[in-house]
Design an enzyme around this catalytic site. Structure first.
Site, mmCIF file in Angstrom:
data_model
loop_
_atom_site.group_PDB
_atom_site.id
_atom_site.type_symbol
_atom_site.label_atom_id
_atom_site.label_comp_id
_atom_site.label_asym_id
_atom_site.label_seq_id
_atom_site.Cartn_x
_atom_site.Cartn_y
_atom_site.Cartn_z
ATOM 1 N N HIS A 1 -4.030 45.076 -17.198
ATOM 2 C CA HIS A 1 -5.209 44.986 -16.344
ATOM 3 C C HIS A 1 -5.934 43.672 -16.585
ATOM 4 O O HIS A 1 -6.048 43.216 -17.721
ATOM 5 C CB HIS A 1 -6.167 46.135 -16.639
ATOM 6 C CG HIS A 1 -5.671 47.463 -16.149
ATOM 7 N ND1 HIS A 1 -6.081 48.662 -16.694
ATOM 8 C CD2 HIS A 1 -4.793 47.787 -15.173
ATOM 9 C CE1 HIS A 1 -5.488 49.653 -16.066
ATOM 10 N NE2 HIS A 1 -4.696 49.150 -15.148
ATOM 11 N N TYR B 1 -9.971 55.134 -16.231
ATOM 12 C CA TYR B 1 -9.170 56.240 -16.751
ATOM 13 C C TYR B 1 -9.961 57.073 -17.747
ATOM 14 O O TYR B 1 -9.728 58.278 -17.868
ATOM 15 C CB TYR B 1 -7.903 55.702 -17.410
ATOM 16 C CG TYR B 1 -6.961 55.050 -16.444
ATOM 17 C CD1 TYR B 1 -6.203 55.805 -15.567
ATOM 18 C CD2 TYR B 1 -6.829 53.658 -16.392
ATOM 19 C CE1 TYR B 1 -5.344 55.206 -14.657
ATOM 20 C CE2 TYR B 1 -5.975 53.058 -15.490
ATOM 21 C CZ TYR B 1 -5.231 53.836 -14.636
ATOM 22 O OH TYR B 1 -4.386 53.244 -13.735
ATOM 23 N N ARG C 1 1.992 55.913 -14.559
ATOM 24 C CA ARG C 1 1.146 54.854 -15.131
ATOM 25 C C ARG C 1 -0.229 55.419 -15.460
ATOM 26 O O ARG C 1 -0.791 55.138 -16.526
ATOM 27 C CB ARG C 1 1.060 53.698 -14.137
ATOM 28 C CG ARG C 1 0.176 52.527 -14.567
ATOM 29 C CD ARG C 1 0.325 51.406 -13.540
ATOM 30 N NE ARG C 1 -0.664 50.364 -13.719
ATOM 31 C CZ ARG C 1 -0.529 49.333 -14.559
ATOM 32 N NH1 ARG C 1 0.540 49.252 -15.327
ATOM 33 N NH2 ARG C 1 -1.459 48.402 -14.643
ATOM 34 N N LYS D 1 1.499 41.635 -12.010
ATOM 35 C CA LYS D 1 0.862 40.923 -10.911
ATOM 36 C C LYS D 1 0.475 39.514 -11.353
ATOM 37 O O LYS D 1 0.038 39.308 -12.481
ATOM 38 C CB LYS D 1 -0.389 41.683 -10.459
ATOM 39 C CG LYS D 1 -0.093 42.993 -9.745
ATOM 40 C CD LYS D 1 -1.374 43.640 -9.260
ATOM 41 C CE LYS D 1 -1.098 44.923 -8.486
ATOM 42 N NZ LYS D 1 -2.349 45.564 -8.005
ATOM 43 N N HIS E 1 3.436 55.844 -9.525
ATOM 44 C CA HIS E 1 2.228 55.291 -10.146
ATOM 45 C C HIS E 1 1.480 56.337 -10.957
ATOM 46 O O HIS E 1 0.680 55.985 -11.832
ATOM 47 C CB HIS E 1 1.308 54.709 -9.067
ATOM 48 C CG HIS E 1 0.495 53.537 -9.536
ATOM 49 N ND1 HIS E 1 1.048 52.299 -9.793
ATOM 50 C CD2 HIS E 1 -0.820 53.412 -9.810
ATOM 51 C CE1 HIS E 1 0.105 51.465 -10.198
ATOM 52 N NE2 HIS E 1 -1.039 52.121 -10.223
ATOM 53 N N ARG F 1 4.206 49.388 -13.612
ATOM 54 C CA ARG F 1 4.201 49.612 -12.169
ATOM 55 C C ARG F 1 5.644 49.789 -11.727
ATOM 56 O O ARG F 1 6.569 49.291 -12.359
ATOM 57 C CB ARG F 1 3.547 48.445 -11.432
ATOM 58 C CG ARG F 1 2.107 48.171 -11.855
ATOM 59 C CD ARG F 1 1.552 46.952 -11.159
ATOM 60 N NE ARG F 1 0.170 46.664 -11.553
ATOM 61 C CZ ARG F 1 -0.179 45.895 -12.563
ATOM 62 N NH1 ARG F 1 0.763 45.308 -13.299
ATOM 63 N NH2 ARG F 1 -1.444 45.685 -12.856
#
Length: 334
Positions: free
Chosen positions: A285, A294, A262, A187, A259, A162
């Site tokens: 993730h 994806y 990514r 995150k 992004h 990110r």
């Protein structure tokens, strides 16, 4: 304690005691909530004709919150996701207030019942390898700024990081020796290790040679030595995309952000046959469903899957629905 003083006390306690001391929220969460409350208080002050310092808890009604969310989405041009982030900051505060000020529970319940707005799920914008190559060719690598931009964009594509993860990168998080890798903090302050290509390591080494940084200093900085901002990177990237679109017309119809690199990393890994659980770990993730998104987005993967399926043979005799002159008669036979 007056009502205005009570609100200021609760707001300070929410940020310092609840978010920082008790929940140990990350600096990004604190800043996001801070920005939401800045906008909310200014909005309420304008509607009530009061100064921000004179706003009381009773001014912050559910009606004001709903009006602010509509303002954030429509008048400020924000997305539904941004609107929901603002709502999360407001709901978190009133959830805290309900435990500290029982007399305000009815007001808190009204605000806590404001629902999260569902947003349409669109396919992520991802870049083809030729488009990535065209963008990476745009920075003038003879200058320090161009060398930095080329290294940053290459790192984003290599690691799938990110943008804020990349901008927070310090030299002590990089292993330059073989096998080269980088430690990223994502995150929820979750750490993950991503491998690095030798080419990416070389670019980072050259950048450090041109502009040495201490082990705990940010690697990607501006001309004044200050850390780059995400908005600054988006501005620079937009210029590179416009230049690359001259030779790669497919970029003209794509909204390319940091992004998007990514997304490109994920899609290209799936195209290469990498297991989806490995990609989940690579990108950090939490849910495998996010990574599976994806796989659905990659048209080339779908095309390859179709090629593995044999073309159905044409039957020698026409099906009954083609032979029958009456569709209704055919339906009656079912």
């Amino acid at each position: 304690m007056s009502t205005s003083n009570r609100f200021s006390y609760l707001l300070r306690a929410f940020f310092y005691e609840w978010l920082v001391d008790q929940r140990n929220a990350s600096v990004h969460t604190v800043r996001s909530y801070r920005d939401a409350w800045r906008l909310f208080l200014r909005f309420v002050a304008q509607r009530t004709g009061k100064k921000v310092a004179m706003i009381t808890l009773t001014d912050l009604t559910a009606g004001e919150a709903i009006a602010f969310l509509g303002h954030a989405e429509h008048e400020r041009g924000g997305t539904i996701g941004t609107r929901n982030c603002r709502l999360a900051a407001i709901r978190s505060f009133f959830n805290f207030v309900a435990t500290r000020d029982p007399g305000s529970i009815a007001q808190c319940v009204e605000i806590l019942n404001i629902p999260i707005k569902r947003a349409p799920v669109s396919q992520p914008c991802y870049l083809d390898p030729a488009e990535v190559t065209a963008i990476l060719a745009q920075p003038d690598r003879s200058t320090l700024e161009g060398m930095r931009d080329h290294a940053l964009l290459s790192f984003l594509y290599n690691s799938g990081a990110r943008i804020q993860e990349a901008l927070d990168l310090c030299p002590d998080a990089i292993r330059f020796e073989s096998p080269s890798c980088v430690r990223l903090t994502g995150k929820g302050r979750k750490e993950r290790i991503c491998p690095l290509w030798p080419e990416t390591v070389m670019l980072l080494k050259k950048l450090l040679e041109r502009r040495p940084r201490a082990l705990d200093q940010r690697l990607f900085v501006n001309r004044y030595g200050e850390p780059l901002s995400a908005s600054g990177v988006r501005f620079k990237l937009a210029a590179y995309v416009r230049a690359a679109a001259e030779t790669t017309p497919t970029l003209r119809d794509k909204h390319v952000t940091p992004h998007a690199f990514r997304h490109a990393t994920a899609v290209h890994l799936i195209s290469a046959g990498v297991d989806v659980t490995v990609i989940r770990s690579w990108l950090g993730h939490v849910s495998l469903d996010t990574t599976n998104h994806y796989a659905r987005a990659n048209l080339e993967t779908k095309r390859k899957a179709l090629e593995q399926v044999g073309v159905p043979e044409t039957p020698g005799r026409q099906p009954s629905w083609k032979r029958d002159t009456s569709v209704l008669a055919w339906l009656d036979t079912l």
